[in-house]
Design an enzyme around this catalytic site. Structure first.
Site, PDB file in Angstrom:
ATOM      1  NE  ARG A  79      -4.099  -1.811   0.212  1.00 27.57           N
ATOM      2  CZ  ARG A  79      -4.078  -3.100  -0.116  1.00 27.57           C
ATOM      3  NH1 ARG A  79      -2.970  -3.641  -0.615  1.00 27.57           N
ATOM      4  NH2 ARG A  79      -5.145  -3.846   0.051  1.00 27.57           N
ATOM      5  CB  SER A  95      -8.437  -1.389   4.514  1.00 27.18           C
ATOM      6  OG  SER A  95      -8.784  -2.666   4.039  1.00 27.18           O
ATOM      7  CD  GLU A 131      -5.346   1.075   2.496  1.00 30.02           C
ATOM      8  OE1 GLU A 131      -4.897  -0.026   2.805  1.00 30.02           O
ATOM      9  OE2 GLU A 131      -6.329   1.229   1.775  1.00 30.02           O
TER      10      GLU A 131
HETATM   11  N1  EPU Z   1     -10.909 -10.358  10.560  1.00 30.95           N
HETATM   12  C1  EPU Z   1     -11.590 -10.447  11.753  1.00 30.95           C
HETATM   13  N2  EPU Z   1     -12.548  -9.523  12.047  1.00 30.95           N
HETATM   14  C2  EPU Z   1     -12.858  -8.507  11.178  1.00 30.95           C
HETATM   15  C3  EPU Z   1     -12.159  -8.394   9.957  1.00 30.95           C
HETATM   16  C4  EPU Z   1     -11.180  -9.353   9.675  1.00 30.95           C
HETATM   17  O1  EPU Z   1     -11.336 -11.339  12.561  1.00 30.95           O
HETATM   18  O2  EPU Z   1     -13.734  -7.698  11.489  1.00 30.95           O
HETATM   19  C5  EPU Z   1      -9.921 -11.387  10.219  1.00 30.95           C
HETATM   20  C6  EPU Z   1     -10.479 -12.267   9.093  1.00 30.95           C
HETATM   21  O3  EPU Z   1     -11.213 -13.335   9.590  1.00 30.95           O
HETATM   22  C7  EPU Z   1      -9.231 -12.748   8.409  1.00 30.95           C
HETATM   23  C8  EPU Z   1      -8.276 -11.579   8.590  1.00 30.95           C
HETATM   24  O4  EPU Z   1      -8.767 -10.780   9.648  1.00 30.95           O
HETATM   25  O5  EPU Z   1      -8.710 -13.871   9.046  1.00 30.95           O
HETATM   26  C9  EPU Z   1      -8.077 -10.757   7.328  1.00 30.95           C
HETATM   27  O6  EPU Z   1      -9.325 -10.242   6.872  1.00 30.95           O
HETATM   28  P1  EPU Z   1      -9.644 -10.091   5.303  1.00 30.95           P
HETATM   29  O7  EPU Z   1      -9.318 -11.323   4.581  1.00 30.95           O
HETATM   30  O8  EPU Z   1     -11.019  -9.547   5.173  1.00 30.95           O
HETATM   31  O9  EPU Z   1      -8.596  -9.041   4.757  1.00 30.95           O
HETATM   32  P2  EPU Z   1      -7.955  -7.728   5.407  1.00 30.95           P
HETATM   33  O10 EPU Z   1      -6.560  -8.023   5.822  1.00 30.95           O
HETATM   34  O11 EPU Z   1      -8.865  -7.180   6.431  1.00 30.95           O
HETATM   35  C10 EPU Z   1      -6.863  -6.920   3.179  1.00 30.95           C
HETATM   36  C11 EPU Z   1      -6.799  -5.613   2.427  1.00 30.95           C
HETATM   37  C12 EPU Z   1      -8.080  -5.379   1.643  1.00 30.95           C
HETATM   38  C13 EPU Z   1      -8.241  -6.537   0.656  1.00 30.95           C
HETATM   39  C14 EPU Z   1      -8.278  -7.849   1.441  1.00 30.95           C
HETATM   40  C15 EPU Z   1      -8.299  -9.049   0.531  1.00 30.95           C
HETATM   41  C16 EPU Z   1      -5.352  -4.128   3.691  1.00 30.95           C
HETATM   42  C17 EPU Z   1      -5.270  -2.956   4.611  1.00 30.95           C
HETATM   43  N3  EPU Z   1      -6.580  -4.528   3.362  1.00 30.95           N
HETATM   44  O12 EPU Z   1      -7.910  -6.770   4.142  1.00 30.95           O
HETATM   45  O13 EPU Z   1      -7.920  -4.181   0.891  1.00 30.95           O
HETATM   46  O14 EPU Z   1      -9.423  -6.391  -0.097  1.00 30.95           O
HETATM   47  O15 EPU Z   1      -7.100  -7.978   2.278  1.00 30.95           O
HETATM   48  O16 EPU Z   1      -7.064  -9.191  -0.115  1.00 30.95           O
HETATM   49  O17 EPU Z   1      -4.328  -4.640   3.257  1.00 30.95           O
HETATM   50  C18 EPU Z   1      -8.258  -1.829   0.984  1.00 30.95           C
HETATM   51  O18 EPU Z   1      -7.034  -1.714   0.958  1.00 30.95           O
HETATM   52  O19 EPU Z   1      -9.012  -0.831   1.025  1.00 30.95           O
HETATM   53  C19 EPU Z   1      -8.838  -3.163   1.026  1.00 30.95           C
HETATM   54  C20 EPU Z   1     -10.149  -3.367   1.152  1.00 30.95           C
END
Ligand code: EPU
Length: 342
Positions: free
Chosen positions: A169, A242, A338
């Protein structure tokens, strides 16, 4: 020339329609940039000279907390040009094109490679700035070069991937004091397509759909349905995706955390570093679904802050601070926002 600049520049414009958080803030001056010529005319206009400039694409990665006493340059440069060298497609795209529309259009034309990045809000020109990424693919991996207008030297520069210094990012554009305006982006998409489906969510989605050998459209459909389920549609609920980056910590830090929080979600990113799921950290603080006035922590994904309608940028920022403090108190981890906060 003067007459044209007159028509390009508006005074005292509400930015509410131009940011996906849907918060209100006014720009002293606002100019729509449809070409390099438009940009040069606007920059030469006496009302704009010496004013702070703010480059705005789709407005999906910005939080306005006050009025902007300068000139907003709204990038609306369009156009998609394709070339094929037998090994890969080269696609040059105007910075103002909508990201998701591009992904879908290329897929319709039989040019896959961006499908994991479906439904990311924003414009093509904004994509390299934060090196957008999702479901196992980052823009940097599909990037060839870009052209940007350098305000200091007043020249159009071509930048390679190395020169853009892409990180998680992150890119050179996030760290420069003298801004550059991205005019177009060229993608390199291999003709030999292979699906990227290692990400758990995508794997599960395809399994549920009984798809063993996914075609590009299958991956696209899977990503679209996962995002629709987990992330709020900015057209209906104001948000900027995010709100925080996933923090990166050392192995020692991770071990100490796991001891106290065995269900901590982290990913090995090599070199003894681990990425933590910030959404999990926020969720573990019991903040998912928290409502403060008209601002809230989204109830299906704690990493997303939302405007329930009528929140100000300051309301959302106050909630973000509350989240940061809670995570710091409980895990001793500092979350970094972010979106750009202005
Ligand atoms: N999780 C929780 N509770 C929550 C949210 C997430 O326990 O409320 C846990 C999920 O169960 C999972 C882990 O956290 O085990 C990761 O969650 P998720 O797969 O939804 O992805 P993320 O890390 O929250 C990142 C990116 C997203 C992207 C997704 C999929 C960043 C900051 N965010 O989110 O990007 O769509 O992975 O690749 O890197 C963005 O940058 O705006 C964005 C949406």
């Amino acid at each position: 020339m003067k007459v044209l600049a007159e028509r390009l520049i508006e005074r005292d414009v509400s930015l509410r329609p131009f940011n996906t958080f849907g918060v209100d803030a006014n720009a002293a001056l606002y100019a729509r940039i449809r070409s390099l010529e438009d940009l040069q005319r606007v920059l030469a206009d006496r009302r704009v000279l010496g004013m702070p400039l703010l480059i705005l694409g789709g407005g999906s990665n910005v939080l306005f907390t006050q009025d902007f006493d300068g000139c907003v340059l709204k990038v609306e440069i369009s156009g998609v040009q394709r070339a094929d060298d037998g090994v890969r497609w080269r696609v040059q795209v105007g910075a103002g094109e909508n990201w998701h529309a591009l992904v879908e259009r290329l897929l319709d034309d039989g040019v896959p490679g961006l499908e994991n990045l479906a439904l990311i809000p924003g414009s093509v020109g904004a994509a390299p700035i934060q090196n957008i990424g999702a479901y196992g693919v980052e823009l940097a991996e599909r990037f060839h070069s870009l052209q940007a207008w350098n305000f200091a030297t007043q020249t159009l520069q071509t930048l390679t991937a190395d020169e853009c210094r892409f990180g998680y990012r992150d890119s050179a554009f996030k760290h420069e004091t003298e801004p550059r305006l991205i005019v177009n982006v060229t993608f390199a998409l291999p003709r030999q397509w292979a699906p990227v489906v290692g990400y758990t969510d995508v794997e599960n989605e395809l399994r549920e759909r009984n798809i063993q050998q996914p075609r590009p459209r299958d991956v696209f459909d899977a990503v679209v349905s996962i995002r629709r389920r987990k992330l709020p549609d900015p057209a209906r609920v104001g948000n900027a995706g995010s709100f925080f980056k996933n923090p990166v910590i050392s192995r020692a830090q991770r071990s100490a955390l796991i001891e106290r929080h065995p269900s901590l979600v982290s990913y090995d990113i090599g070199g003894g570093r681990y990425k933590l799921a910030a959404g999990w950290l926020i969720d573990a603080c019991g903040l998912k679904g928290t409502v403060r006035g008209r601002a809230a922590v989204y109830d299906k994904q704690a990493l997303v802050l939302v405007n329930l309608g009528g929140a100000s940028g300051a309301d959302i920022l106050a909630l973000a601070r509350e989240v940061q403090e809670a995570v710091l108190a409980r895990f001793n981890i500092e979350l970094e926002p972010e979106p750009r906060i202005l």
